[in-house]
Design a protein around this motif. Structure first.
Motif, PDB file in Angstrom:
ATOM      1  N   ILE A   4       0.934  -1.195  -0.079  1.00 33.32           N
ATOM      2  CA  ILE A   4       0.138   0.033   0.010  1.00 33.32           C
ATOM      3  C   ILE A   4       0.822   1.321  -0.131  1.00 33.32           C
ATOM      4  O   ILE A   4       1.686   1.197   0.759  1.00 33.32           O
ATOM      5  CB  ILE A   4      -0.785   0.058   1.189  1.00 33.32           C
ATOM      6  N   CYS A   7      -2.929   5.660   1.945  1.00 27.63           N
ATOM      7  CA  CYS A   7      -4.514   5.363   2.456  1.00 27.63           C
ATOM      8  C   CYS A   7      -4.691   6.643   3.062  1.00 27.63           C
ATOM      9  O   CYS A   7      -4.294   7.047   4.025  1.00 27.63           O
ATOM     10  CB  CYS A   7      -4.493   4.059   3.377  1.00 27.63           C
ATOM     11  N   VAL A  16     -12.750   6.401   1.602  1.00 26.32           N
ATOM     12  CA  VAL A  16     -11.452   6.188   2.065  1.00 26.32           C
ATOM     13  C   VAL A  16     -10.764   5.342   0.767  1.00 26.32           C
ATOM     14  O   VAL A  16     -11.562   4.437   0.306  1.00 26.32           O
ATOM     15  CB  VAL A  16     -11.391   4.806   3.249  1.00 26.32           C
ATOM     16  N   GLU A  17      -9.608   5.909   0.444  1.00 26.58           N
ATOM     17  CA  GLU A  17      -9.026   5.363  -0.869  1.00 26.58           C
ATOM     18  C   GLU A  17      -7.542   4.656  -0.561  1.00 26.58           C
ATOM     19  O   GLU A  17      -6.855   5.316   0.456  1.00 26.58           O
ATOM     20  CB  GLU A  17      -8.688   6.550  -1.880  1.00 26.58           C
ATOM     21  N   LEU A  18      -7.390   3.725  -1.101  1.00 28.83           N
ATOM     22  CA  LEU A  18      -5.981   2.900  -0.992  1.00 28.83           C
ATOM     23  C   LEU A  18      -5.376   2.921  -2.178  1.00 28.83           C
ATOM     24  O   LEU A  18      -5.981   2.371  -3.262  1.00 28.83           O
ATOM     25  CB  LEU A  18      -6.194   1.412  -0.572  1.00 28.83           C
ATOM     26  N   SER A  55      -7.275   5.795   8.955  1.00 29.59           N
ATOM     27  CA  SER A  55      -7.867   5.347   7.714  1.00 29.59           C
ATOM     28  C   SER A  55      -7.444   3.944   7.352  1.00 29.59           C
ATOM     29  O   SER A  55      -8.247   3.243   6.623  1.00 29.59           O
ATOM     30  CB  SER A  55      -7.398   6.187   6.763  1.00 29.59           C
ATOM     31  N   LEU A  56      -6.015   3.558   7.627  1.00 22.65           N
ATOM     32  CA  LEU A  56      -5.685   2.209   7.316  1.00 22.65           C
ATOM     33  C   LEU A  56      -6.359   0.963   8.082  1.00 22.65           C
ATOM     34  O   LEU A  56      -6.643   0.097   7.731  1.00 22.65           O
ATOM     35  CB  LEU A  56      -4.203   2.113   7.277  1.00 22.65           C
ATOM     36  N   ALA A  59      -9.849   0.686   6.534  1.00 20.78           N
ATOM     37  CA  ALA A  59      -9.696  -0.108   5.314  1.00 20.78           C
ATOM     38  C   ALA A  59      -9.668  -1.474   5.822  1.00 20.78           C
ATOM     39  O   ALA A  59     -10.283  -2.533   5.139  1.00 20.78           O
ATOM     40  CB  ALA A  59      -8.893   0.548   4.455  1.00 20.78           C
TER      41      ALA A  59
END
Length: 81
Positions: A4, A7, A16-18, A55-56, A59
């Protein structure tokens, strides 16, 4: 296992974007998740805290974990006297 690179919360889309090293982009619609999983304001509050502060972990919880079990463990209703 893909690495990753990023994130975080995209405030424009409420997702939430990875971003992975192979340029794959995962986008988690936080509103849709809350509508499905968080049935009380206490549970929504817990998810919101994760979204903004870790956020990680959010996710990981949504993609790999049992969010219902997590929310039952961390949510505490305190009755007012």
């Amino acid at each position: 296992m893909r690495k990753i690179l990023f994130c975080g919360l995209n405030m424009d889309t409420a997702c939430v974007e990875l971003r992975l090293e192979d340029r794959t982009l995962f986008s988690i619609d936080c509103t849709a998740v809350e509508n499905e999983v968080a049935k009380s304001m206490y549970r929504r509050s817990e998810l919101d805290w994760l979204i903004y502060n870790d956020s990680l972990a959010y996710a990981d919880l949504i993609l790999n974990g049992d969010s219902e079990l997590y929310l039952k463990a961390v949510t505490e209703k305190i009755p007012r006297d």
